[in-house]
Design a protein around this motif. Structure first.
Motif, PDB file in Angstrom:
ATOM      1  N   SER A  16       0.826  -1.216   0.000  1.00  0.00           N
ATOM      2  CA  SER A  16       0.000   0.000   0.000  1.00  0.00           C
ATOM      3  C   SER A  16       0.854   1.257   0.000  1.00  0.00           C
ATOM      4  O   SER A  16       0.517   2.239  -0.666  1.00  0.00           O
ATOM      5  N   VAL A  17       1.983   1.232   0.719  1.00  0.00           N
ATOM      6  CA  VAL A  17       2.899   2.388   0.697  1.00  0.00           C
ATOM      7  C   VAL A  17       3.517   2.541  -0.689  1.00  0.00           C
ATOM      8  O   VAL A  17       3.648   3.665  -1.210  1.00  0.00           O
ATOM      9  N   SER A  68       2.994   5.732  -3.154  1.00  0.00           N
ATOM     10  CA  SER A  68       4.132   6.473  -3.714  1.00  0.00           C
ATOM     11  C   SER A  68       4.027   6.568  -5.231  1.00  0.00           C
ATOM     12  O   SER A  68       4.268   7.632  -5.828  1.00  0.00           O
ATOM     13  N   LEU A  69       3.649   5.443  -5.857  1.00  0.00           N
ATOM     14  CA  LEU A  69       3.518   5.433  -7.317  1.00  0.00           C
ATOM     15  C   LEU A  69       2.448   6.406  -7.788  1.00  0.00           C
ATOM     16  O   LEU A  69       2.684   7.229  -8.684  1.00  0.00           O
ATOM     17  N   TYR A  74       1.267  14.098  -9.097  1.00  0.00           N
ATOM     18  CA  TYR A  74       1.817  15.413  -8.724  1.00  0.00           C
ATOM     19  C   TYR A  74       3.194  15.699  -9.303  1.00  0.00           C
ATOM     20  O   TYR A  74       3.796  16.723  -8.962  1.00  0.00           O
ATOM     21  N   HIS A  75       3.701  14.843 -10.191  1.00  0.00           N
ATOM     22  CA  HIS A  75       5.067  15.062 -10.681  1.00  0.00           C
ATOM     23  C   HIS A  75       5.220  16.403 -11.396  1.00  0.00           C
ATOM     24  O   HIS A  75       6.279  17.034 -11.326  1.00  0.00           O
ATOM     25  N   TYR A  88      -5.400   9.380 -10.632  1.00  0.00           N
ATOM     26  CA  TYR A  88      -4.266   9.014  -9.789  1.00  0.00           C
ATOM     27  C   TYR A  88      -4.410   9.584  -8.381  1.00  0.00           C
ATOM     28  O   TYR A  88      -3.986   8.951  -7.400  1.00  0.00           O
ATOM     29  N   LYS A  89      -4.990  10.779  -8.273  1.00  0.00           N
ATOM     30  CA  LYS A  89      -5.196  11.363  -6.945  1.00  0.00           C
ATOM     31  C   LYS A  89      -6.154  10.508  -6.119  1.00  0.00           C
ATOM     32  O   LYS A  89      -5.939  10.299  -4.921  1.00  0.00           O
ATOM     33  N   ARG A  90      -7.210  10.028  -6.767  1.00  0.00           N
ATOM     34  CA  ARG A  90      -8.150   9.157  -6.046  1.00  0.00           C
ATOM     35  C   ARG A  90      -7.468   7.865  -5.612  1.00  0.00           C
ATOM     36  O   ARG A  90      -7.658   7.398  -4.484  1.00  0.00           O
ATOM     37  N   TYR A  91      -6.666   7.291  -6.505  1.00  0.00           N
ATOM     38  CA  TYR A  91      -5.955   6.067  -6.155  1.00  0.00           C
ATOM     39  C   TYR A  91      -4.972   6.321  -5.009  1.00  0.00           C
ATOM     40  O   TYR A  91      -4.789   5.459  -4.134  1.00  0.00           O
ATOM     41  N   ALA A  92      -4.312   7.487  -5.032  1.00  0.00           N
ATOM     42  CA  ALA A  92      -3.363   7.821  -3.964  1.00  0.00           C
ATOM     43  C   ALA A  92      -4.071   7.935  -2.626  1.00  0.00           C
ATOM     44  O   ALA A  92      -3.564   7.476  -1.592  1.00  0.00           O
TER      45      ALA A  92
END
Length: 384
Positions: free
Chosen positions: A17-18, A22-23, A29-30, A342-346
């Protein structure tokens, strides 16, 4: 399940999960953090994201070198590279204008290196129905409906037998009252259409920026954005926005149908800006293929397409051809911004990591206590 097995399982879940957090964080946000951009996406991507040119000679794709002609070259299959142009003139004075000599050089190089021009009809059938296209397929497109297309680009297209598509700001055609660069007339459009040039919509008259808030400091493309209504002191509602855009696209289609006898199934977004709402409006209006200004290769099913900018005063035909030859490697993995997803997945992965960490601590303490208890010396009752 024993405490040890639970602790090991939670350790695996926590690490995964970490890692997933991170991915997804980097992918979401890159573009906001240059350090992440350079670390994970390289200097070329950083230049593209910031609008700077990593290669001042031509493009944000470094390392390009002009090579020899390859009459039998094989560069990509089952893909289409769409090139985007605007103004073409003999002596450009605007940075966005391409010289007629460079345009002709481009056409000659494409012909000499086994690129194959296709029509918009072929492109739509490829995108929508997976119909075959030649290898190294290229679609030539021109935006805005400048009169220079008729004067300078069209004769060269006829000379090389190259089909092309022109996207018209329909309300400006044959309208001398419209400000800006001189546009095509309907007589010119009809003449070129009879010769095989395709014409589609670049909106009826939604090719400009306008404020989206009361301060007016951050204007946005009006086709893809809800505008600020000064008389009402607020932004457009979603229904007001959709009604305005649908009315414009409908009017463009009706005029094109009247003038050319064909329905408008293709739209090039002004400035390449689009939204989910806009894509939904297009689908309802019968527009099944759209085009942006993001570089990439197009494959079947890519109904919202990529285009490579091939115009401008700084254009170097030899370097552009080198880029086209390497399109599979340099452009073949392009995708539109997936940051919201990706934000939702993060967020989800961070929540999972938080719960896994709390459980990991709990079972870790329990396991520690169990081991300490089992290793303690047994208490024996003394015998007298």
């Amino acid at each position: 399940m024993s405490l040890k097995a639970r602790f090991i399982s939670l350790s695996v879940v926590l690490v995964l999960s970490v890692a997933m957090f991170s991915l997804f964080f980097v992918q979401a946000y890159h573009s906001r953090f240059p350090v992440l951009q350079r670390m994970f996406y390289g200097a070329a991507s950083t230049a593209a994201a910031t609008g700077e040119h990593a290669n001042a000679d031509y493009s944000p794709y470094p390392g390009l070198k002009a090579g020899r002609s390859q009459p039998d070259g094989h560069y990509y299959r089952n893909r289409v590279l769409v090139l985007m142009y605007h103004d073409v003139s003999p002596s450009p004075t605007d940075v966005h204008s391409l010289s007629a000599s460079n345009f002709e050089r481009q056409l000659q190089l494409m012909k000499d290196n086994n690129f194959h021009w296709i029509t918009m009809s072929q492109y739509r059938n490829f995108i929508l129905h997976d119909r075959p296209v030649p290898e190294n397929a290229v679609l030539l497109t021109f935006d805005d409906g400048y009169e220079s297309f008729y004067k300078y680009a069209y004769p060269l297209l006829k000379k090389y037998g190259a089909p092309a598509t022109s996207f018209l700001i329909v309300g400006t055609v044959g309208n001398p009252k419209m400000p800006g660069v001189e546009k095509l007339t309907w007589d010119q459009v009809r003449e070129m259409h009879r010769s095989g040039i395709d014409f589609y919509s670049h909106t009826y008259n939604l090719h400009y920026y306008a404020p989206t808030d009361a301060r007016g400091k951050h204007p946005e493309p009006v086709l893809s954005s809800r505008l600020y209504l000064k008389d009402k002191g607020r932004r457009e509602t979603e229904n007001e926005y959709e009604s305005r855009v649908d009315a414009d696209l409908k009017q463009a289609n009706e005029v094109l149908k009247q003038e050319l006898g064909e329905n408008d199934h293709v739209l090039a977004f002004p400035y390449g800006a689009f939204s989910e709402s806009l894509l939904r409006i297009c689908r309802k209006r019968g527009i099944d293929v759209t085009l942006t200004v993001k570089s990439g290769l197009n494959k079947p099913g890519q109904t919202n397409g990529f285009r490579l900018n091939a115009g401008g005063m700084s254009n170097n035909p030899e370097l552009q051809l080198a880029l086209m030859k390497e399109a599979q490697q340099r452009l073949g993995h392009a995708h539109f911004d997936r940051s919201p997803t990706y934000k939702r997945y993060a967020i989800v992965s961070s929540v999972v990591a938080a719960f896994a960490f709390a459980a990991w601590i709990y079972f870790g303490i329990a396991l520690f206590r169990q081991r300490r208890a089992s290793s303690a010396p047994a208490n024996h009752t003394p015998h007298f």
